[in-house]
Motif scaffolding. Structure first.
Motif, PDB file in Angstrom:
ATOM      1  N   THR A 417      13.126   7.860  -4.294  1.00  0.00           N
ATOM      2  CA  THR A 417      12.144   8.934  -4.294  1.00  0.00           C
ATOM      3  C   THR A 417      11.510   9.019  -5.670  1.00  0.00           C
ATOM      4  N   THR A 418      10.198   8.846  -5.723  1.00  0.00           N
ATOM      5  CA  THR A 418       9.486   8.863  -6.993  1.00  0.00           C
ATOM      6  C   THR A 418       9.221  10.300  -7.438  1.00  0.00           C
ATOM      7  N   PRO A 419       8.916  10.509  -8.714  1.00  0.00           N
ATOM      8  CA  PRO A 419       8.599  11.868  -9.174  1.00  0.00           C
ATOM      9  C   PRO A 419       7.261  12.387  -8.663  1.00  0.00           C
ATOM     10  N   VAL A 420       6.488  11.530  -7.994  1.00  0.00           N
ATOM     11  CA  VAL A 420       5.229  11.982  -7.404  1.00  0.00           C
ATOM     12  C   VAL A 420       5.296  12.009  -5.883  1.00  0.00           C
ATOM     13  N   GLY A 421       6.508  12.092  -5.340  1.00  0.00           N
ATOM     14  CA  GLY A 421       6.674  12.495  -3.954  1.00  0.00           C
ATOM     15  C   GLY A 421       6.743  11.417  -2.899  1.00  0.00           C
ATOM     16  N   LEU A 422       6.726  10.139  -3.265  1.00  0.00           N
ATOM     17  CA  LEU A 422       6.842   9.078  -2.272  1.00  0.00           C
ATOM     18  C   LEU A 422       8.289   8.598  -2.194  1.00  0.00           C
ATOM     19  N   VAL A 423       8.629   8.019  -1.035  1.00  0.00           N
ATOM     20  CA  VAL A 423       9.957   7.426  -0.856  1.00  0.00           C
ATOM     21  C   VAL A 423       9.773   5.944  -0.558  1.00  0.00           C
ATOM     22  N   TYR A 424      10.003   5.096  -1.567  1.00  0.00           N
ATOM     23  CA  TYR A 424       9.931   3.651  -1.377  1.00  0.00           C
ATOM     24  C   TYR A 424      11.163   3.225  -0.581  1.00  0.00           C
ATOM     25  N   ASP A 425      10.954   2.551   0.551  1.00  0.00           N
ATOM     26  CA  ASP A 425      12.101   2.234   1.403  1.00  0.00           C
ATOM     27  C   ASP A 425      12.789   0.933   1.022  1.00  0.00           C
ATOM     28  N   THR A 426      12.035  -0.056   0.533  1.00  0.00           N
ATOM     29  CA  THR A 426      12.648  -1.349   0.235  1.00  0.00           C
ATOM     30  C   THR A 426      11.742  -2.159  -0.669  1.00  0.00           C
ATOM     31  N   GLY A 427      12.334  -3.125  -1.372  1.00  0.00           N
ATOM     32  CA  GLY A 427      11.559  -3.999  -2.237  1.00  0.00           C
ATOM     33  C   GLY A 427      12.470  -4.794  -3.158  1.00  0.00           C
ATOM     34  N   ASN A 428      11.907  -5.806  -3.761  1.00  0.00           N
ATOM     35  CA  ASN A 428      12.637  -6.586  -4.762  1.00  0.00           C
ATOM     36  C   ASN A 428      11.627  -7.030  -5.815  1.00  0.00           C
ATOM     37  N   TYR A 429      11.323  -6.119  -6.721  1.00  0.00           N
ATOM     38  CA  TYR A 429      10.246  -6.336  -7.668  1.00  0.00           C
ATOM     39  C   TYR A 429      10.595  -7.387  -8.720  1.00  0.00           C
ATOM     40  N   GLN A 430      11.886  -7.497  -9.068  1.00  0.00           N
ATOM     41  CA  GLN A 430      12.285  -8.555  -9.993  1.00  0.00           C
ATOM     42  C   GLN A 430      12.047  -9.934  -9.387  1.00  0.00           C
ATOM     43  N   ALA A 431      12.298 -10.059  -8.082  1.00  0.00           N
ATOM     44  CA  ALA A 431      12.132 -11.354  -7.428  1.00  0.00           C
ATOM     45  C   ALA A 431      10.675 -11.792  -7.432  1.00  0.00           C
TER      46      ALA A 431
END
Length: 792
Positions: A417-431
């Motif tokens: 949950t970001t401080p601006v109200g969204l909920v990121y469900d999944t990801g792999n940003y390092q990859a």
């Protein structure tokens, strides 16, 4: 071995056969019996009071059938904004009426205040010029600069709005004190003021509309260049003309590009309907290219001050922004959502930022309306974040790759949950970052830089790590946030008696390849050839309902509705098969196009079941209706979150300031990929538009509100030699967790991640070349701007 059919196959686009052979059918291709032609009479001044419009001479000109002015529409409704935004103090936004034709005042160059209908286009064009000459408009001072507009209460775009402010929005207001405190305590604060330049969308096909009226039934038909025919119908019926919704059919045939500019309802669509009713014959209008520059909704146009608080090691502690967003002379349908909930909610980016506060002031000016353009708010947010992060790295002497790795969310933090109200469900940003680094051969950059130096060029590398929100939903949430429409979608899957399938979808294809990709999904699920599947779209009389195509929502929302409808087809098919095979329904399995009794060789093909549904000789009629057709509506539980890492390399000519983009690498996470070839094409197109914004494109008005870039002679579009061969990869994708297809969206990504990568690369080239005083150049980084920055 690559897959050659179904989901994941790089199937060639079936619609390209008609497009590439000139057999597409666009609105302007249609020629109706008895049709008349409309030409709009547009203001040549940016701001003025309409003193008089003398129609007498025009009405007697050869071929002229009717003349319309704003007076004809003064008692009808106005085209509303689709999102109600409240200011920080809780007051609702100011929402002036947007009329079909300007009445009382004109508010931007190109504002239509009259229309001439004639037997031929040439006659209408001649009459429109005469009417323009016979109109008296008292010119008023133009309001062009946003900050000046907000500061001058004596000069108003709309007389009832004293400060020209639509709203002053804060997100999230409860975050404000914590952000201020974090900024005050931060060991280092980076400040950057930047402009996100205004763009003209420039679709290949200009806007066009044909209105028809059928007095025998009271029905209307509008054929128009729309990304969203159901929304167009809804707005015309409920807000603008008051036509009963069941009496208006809106058809959007082949549409030659949109990029957002054809989501909205425009006054010309209502005008041709009203004219068709008055004259009792079809009325058509097609924009000239200059009209498109003047009157189509423009994109971007933000001026932002962004501050980033961080540690000396580069840990991001807080982000604070203040943005002035231009909405132009009128509120277009998504103009209030774009700088707020499509922009402010992404201001944390893919990073673990503890504190974020966003302030946006939207301003009316005497310019063309501004609305969603490919990416819609997400490019503006990404550009601000990625530029200020790069500036932070330079001020602290840190590696921009390692700083991003340090701040990127990690896979174990999802859902986040970001401080601006969204909920990121999944990801792999390092990859995705690691993949981009590998594909771009970052390790070999110094050798390439040395080679460029031998040719007298400064070479630089720029990085952008980004995230966006697509498939905006769910409806109950966006309703709370001010949306005036639902953001679900619908599909009907009709299985014909012979086993072929028609899919009626609420999404609209204007370059996305729906007629290819949607059949791949149906074929995969039903085990039938994709060639047996027809996609029907763009006609409100044939589709149950739909919210069109924009915001990379087609697969995630409309595709999910289609998937659910197919599930219903399979479920009914199992009931039919159970009866025919004399088995319990629970024992029926479906795979590879066959309904089988588990553990036996008893089976019926999908075609046999379909035939039985329409010829029900051996059919459970006592419990099941004949036929095989199902409809499903799908309202997503959350946005989807594509993300990626882009690396750009440029060469800068130190003598002229000319920038050449020489390499571009994209590593994207789009979730499950339905057709890799089409995904790659979408990324190519988006990056091309992003490079265009970064290097070439800019919409300019002078102090009198005259558009200085009103044609291709003045507005630079990217050509083939302005872009490099791209390296595109999506192998690090993580499936979306909340839609049945696991898709995230790909249509806007290229335009979101590319502008900051290009500008970061230009600054890198200049800094490495000894111009350490250059820390920022606003887009477009034209030769003149770069040369001036180097020689400041």
């Amino acid at each position: 071995m690559p897959k050659d059919t179904g989901i994941g196959a790089s199937t060639k686009r079936r619609e390209d056969v008609r497009f590439l052979t000139g057999r597409g059918v666009y609105t302007d291709d249609l020629s109706l019996f008895g049709q008349a032609h409309a030409v709009m009479v547009r203001s040549t001044v940016a701001h003025g009071r309409i003193v008089s419009i003398d129609t007498s001479a025009v009405e007697s000109m050869p071929g002229v059938l009717a003349v319309f002015t704003g007076e004809d529409f003064k008692d009808v409704g106005g085209n509303p904004a689709g999102w109600l935004i409240n200011s920080r103090d809780g007051t609702p936004m100011r929402e002036p009426k947007r009329p079909v034709l300007a009445h009382g005042k004109v508010r931007h160059v190109g504002d239509a205040y009259a229309a001439v209908i004639a037997e031929s286009y040439a006659q209408a064009k001649d009459a429109a010029q005469v009417l323009s000459d016979a109109t008296e408009i008292e010119e008023l001072p133009a309001i062009v600069d946003m900050k000046a507009a907000a500061a001058d209460a004596s000069n108003r775009v709309h007389d009832e709005i004293p400060d020209n402010i639509c709203f002053d929005w804060g997100w999230i207001e409860d975050n404000r004190a914590a952000v201020d405190a974090a900024m005050k305590a931060a060991p280092h604060v980076v400040t950057l003021e930047l402009t996100n330049n205004r763009l003209v969308p420039n679709a290949m096909e200009p806007r066009a509309s044909i209105g028809e009226y059928f007095p025998g039934t009271g029905d209307y038909k509008l054929t128009t260049t729309s990304q969203n025919p159901h929304l167009t119908r809804l707005l015309i019926c409920a807000f603008v003309m008051g036509i009963p919704e069941n009496k208006l059919q809106v058809v959007a045939p082949d549409v030659g590009g949109g990029f957002g500019s054809k989501i909205y309802h425009y006054g010309e669509e209502a005008l041709v309907l009203a004219a068709a009713k008055r004259l009792g014959r079809p009325v058509r209008w097609t924009a000239e290219r200059t009209e498109s520059f003047l009157s189509d909704a423009h994109g971007r146009d933000h001026v932002t001050k962004i501050e980033l608080g961080c540690t000396k090691e580069g840990d991001i502690l807080a982000i604070r922004t203040e943005t002035y967003a231009n909405v132009g002379a009128y509120l277009s349908n998504f103009s209030t959502a774009t700088p707020t909930f499509l922009h402010g909610t992404l201001m944390a980016g893919p990073y673990k930022v503890p504190h974020v506060y966003v302030n946006v002031k939207t301003v009316f000016t005497n310019t063309a309306p501004v609305d969603a353009y490919r990416g819609a708010g997400r490019p503006e947010a990404t550009y601000s974040i990625e530029r200020v992060v790069d500036k932070m790295c330079r001020e602290l002497g840190l590696d921009p790759f390692e700083v991003r790795r340090r701040n990127l969310l990690t896979p174990d933090q999802f859902p986040y949950t970001t401080p601006v109200g969204l909920v990121y469900d999944t990801g792999n940003y390092q990859a995705t970052l690691d993949k981009a680094v590998d594909l771009a051969d970052v390790a070999g950059f110094e050798a390439r830089r040395a080679e460029s130096a031998k040719r007298g060029k400064l070479r630089g590398m720029g990085l952008s790590t980004w995230i966006e929100a697509c498939g905006i939903a769910p409806s109950h949430l966006v309703g709370v946030l001010g949306a005036r429409v639902g953001l679900y979608d619908a599909a009907t899957v009709r299985v014909n008696a012979t086993g072929t399938i028609s899919v009626m979808t609420g999404a609209h294809s204007h370059g996305q390849g729906h007629e290819t990709v949607f059949p791949q999904i149906v074929a995969e699920k039903l085990g039938i050839p994709a060639s047996s599947v027809e996609i029907v779209h763009g006609d409100t009389a044939k589709i149950p309902f739909g919210m069109g195509s924009y915001g990379s929502r087609s697969l995630a929302v409309a595709g999910s509705a289609m998937d659910r409808a197919i599930d219903k087809i399979i479920a009914k098919g199992k009931k039919i098969a159970a009866h025919m095979l004399e088995a319990a329904e629970g024992d029926i399995t479906f795979a590879d196009g066959k309904f089988s009794v588990a553990g036996t060789d008893k089976a019926k093909t999908f075609g046999e079941i379909a035939f039985s549904a329409y010829v029900p000789h051996n059919y459970p009629l006592e419990t099941l209706e004949p036929g095989l057709e199902e409809t499903a509506f799908y309202d997503p539980a959350n946005f989807t979150y594509p993300a990626g890492a882009y690396i750009c390399e440029v060469e800068v000519d130190e003598g002229t300031g000319k920038v050449d983009v020489v390499a571009f690498t994209c590593a994207d996470d789009f979730g499950n990929v339905m057709n890799p070839m089409i995904v790659e094409g979408q990324v190519h197109g988006g990056v091309g538009q992003g490079i265009g914004q970064a290097v070439l494109e800019s919409t300019s008005y002078d102090e009198n509100g005259q558009l200085l870039t009103g044609s291709y002679m003045d507005y630079a579009m990217p050509r083939a030699d302005d872009v490099p061969f791209y390296t595109v990869d999506h192998s690090c994708s993580t499936p979306c967790t909340h839609n049945p297809l696991g898709v995230k969206g790909c249509g806007e990504a290229g335009a979101i991640g590319s502008p900051p990568a290009v500008v970061n690369a230009v600054i890198d080239a200049l800094q490495r070349g000894g111009h350490s005083h250059v820390t920022h150049i606003d887009m477009p980084v034209s030769p003149n701007r770069v040369w001036q920055a180097m020689n400041a």
